[in-house]
Design a protein around this motif. Structure first.
Motif, short mmCIF file in Angstrom:
data_model
loop_
_atom_site.label_atom_id
_atom_site.label_comp_id
_atom_site.label_asym_id
_atom_site.label_seq_id
_atom_site.Cartn_x
_atom_site.Cartn_y
_atom_site.Cartn_z
N PRO A 1 0.83 -1.21 0.00
CA PRO A 1 0.00 0.00 0.00
C PRO A 1 0.87 1.26 0.00
O PRO A 1 2.03 1.23 0.40
CB PRO A 1 -0.79 -0.12 1.31
CG PRO A 1 0.03 -1.00 2.18
CD PRO A 1 0.79 -1.93 1.26
N PHE A 2 0.28 2.33 -0.47
CA PHE A 2 0.95 3.63 -0.40
C PHE A 2 0.97 4.06 1.06
O PHE A 2 0.10 3.68 1.84
CB PHE A 2 0.21 4.66 -1.26
CG PHE A 2 0.34 4.40 -2.72
CD1 PHE A 2 1.44 4.88 -3.43
CD2 PHE A 2 -0.60 3.66 -3.41
CE1 PHE A 2 1.59 4.63 -4.78
CE2 PHE A 2 -0.46 3.40 -4.76
CZ PHE A 2 0.64 3.89 -5.44
N PRO A 3 1.93 4.88 1.45
CA PRO A 3 1.96 5.37 2.83
C PRO A 3 0.68 6.12 3.19
O PRO A 3 0.08 6.79 2.34
CB PRO A 3 3.17 6.31 2.86
CG PRO A 3 4.02 5.87 1.71
CD PRO A 3 3.08 5.35 0.67
N VAL A 4 0.26 5.99 4.43
CA VAL A 4 -0.95 6.67 4.91
C VAL A 4 -0.85 8.17 4.66
O VAL A 4 -1.81 8.79 4.18
CB VAL A 4 -1.18 6.40 6.41
CG1 VAL A 4 -2.33 7.23 6.94
CG2 VAL A 4 -1.45 4.92 6.66
N ALA A 5 0.29 8.75 4.96
CA ALA A 5 0.45 10.20 4.79
C ALA A 5 0.26 10.60 3.33
O ALA A 5 -0.36 11.63 3.04
CB ALA A 5 1.82 10.65 5.28
N THR A 6 0.75 9.79 2.41
CA THR A 6 0.58 10.07 0.98
C THR A 6 -0.89 10.08 0.61
O THR A 6 -1.38 11.02 -0.04
CB THR A 6 1.34 9.03 0.14
OG1 THR A 6 2.74 9.18 0.37
CG2 THR A 6 1.05 9.18 -1.34
N MET A 7 -1.61 9.06 1.04
CA MET A 7 -3.03 8.97 0.70
C MET A 7 -3.83 10.09 1.37
O MET A 7 -4.77 10.62 0.78
CB MET A 7 -3.58 7.59 1.09
CG MET A 7 -2.99 6.45 0.28
SD MET A 7 -3.13 6.66 -1.52
CE MET A 7 -4.90 6.74 -1.75
N LEU A 8 -3.44 10.47 2.57
CA LEU A 8 -4.12 11.57 3.26
C LEU A 8 -3.90 12.89 2.52
O LEU A 8 -4.84 13.66 2.33
CB LEU A 8 -3.65 11.67 4.70
CG LEU A 8 -4.38 12.66 5.59
CD1 LEU A 8 -5.87 12.32 5.68
CD2 LEU A 8 -3.77 12.68 6.98
N HIS A 9 -2.68 13.12 2.08
CA HIS A 9 -2.40 14.34 1.30
C HIS A 9 -3.23 14.34 0.01
O HIS A 9 -3.79 15.37 -0.37
CB HIS A 9 -0.91 14.43 0.97
CG HIS A 9 -0.08 14.94 2.09
ND1 HIS A 9 0.28 14.16 3.17
CD2 HIS A 9 0.46 16.15 2.32
CE1 HIS A 9 1.03 14.87 4.01
NE2 HIS A 9 1.14 16.10 3.51
N ILE A 10 -3.30 13.20 -0.66
CA ILE A 10 -4.10 13.10 -1.89
C ILE A 10 -5.57 13.37 -1.58
O ILE A 10 -6.25 14.09 -2.32
CB ILE A 10 -3.92 11.72 -2.55
CG1 ILE A 10 -2.50 11.62 -3.12
CG2 ILE A 10 -4.97 11.47 -3.62
CD1 ILE A 10 -2.11 10.22 -3.57
N HIS A 11 -6.06 12.82 -0.48
CA HIS A 11 -7.46 13.04 -0.10
C HIS A 11 -7.74 14.53 0.10
O HIS A 11 -8.75 15.05 -0.36
CB HIS A 11 -7.76 12.26 1.19
CG HIS A 11 -9.15 12.47 1.69
ND1 HIS A 11 -10.26 11.92 1.08
CD2 HIS A 11 -9.62 13.19 2.75
CE1 HIS A 11 -11.34 12.29 1.73
NE2 HIS A 11 -10.99 13.06 2.75
N PHE A 12 -6.83 15.22 0.77
CA PHE A 12 -7.02 16.65 0.99
C PHE A 12 -6.97 17.43 -0.33
O PHE A 12 -7.78 18.33 -0.54
CB PHE A 12 -5.99 17.20 1.98
CG PHE A 12 -6.43 17.08 3.42
CD1 PHE A 12 -6.92 18.17 4.10
CD2 PHE A 12 -6.36 15.87 4.08
CE1 PHE A 12 -7.33 18.08 5.43
CE2 PHE A 12 -6.76 15.76 5.40
CZ PHE A 12 -7.25 16.86 6.08
#
Length: 130
Positions: free
Chosen positions: A50-61
């Protein structure tokens, strides 16, 4: 100098979008949001990691701030270097999250009530009662 850059440093102009993302990188409490998600995030024991959580959170924002659908967000990651940089995807990563990965992350936030908790944090960093 890589062929991709051809000696043109186009990142020197501070655009409004870059200024906004720089401000958000500074004011959003990323270090407090990531731990809310980590217990629920897939560990990637099989299949692609999986992609890092922080990466996915930044994408979500990014997706929320700029009103992008899941397919549009996937396309924007390919088209907009600034978005890749903000999400931490600019350092030689060979793959980018696809629209299904982005959708699943959003559903994870909704399923575990994390999206609502994020809104509570947002109220706090905007100075509103949460």
């Amino acid at each position: 100098m890589t062929q991709l850059h051809l000696g043109l440093n186009l990142s020197t102009k501070r655009t409004r979008k870059r200024a906004f993302l720089d401000d958000m990188r500074r004011v959003v409490p990323w270090s407090r949001l990531v731990p809310l998600i980590e217990p629920h995030y897939p560990k990637g024991k099989t299949g692609r990691p999986p992609f890092p959580v922080a990466t996915m959170l930044h994408i979500h924002f990014i997706q929320q701030w700029f009103g992008l659908s899941d397919p549009a967000m996937e396309e924007a990651l390919y088209d907009v270097p600034l978005y890749r940089e903000f999400a931490g995807l600019d350092g030689g990563m060979t793959r980018l999250p696809d629209e299904t990965t982005i959708l699943r992350f959003r559903h994870l936030l909704e399923t575990y009530g994390i999206a609502a908790q994020i809104l509570g944090f947002e109220a706090q960093w905007n100075g509103k009662p949460g």
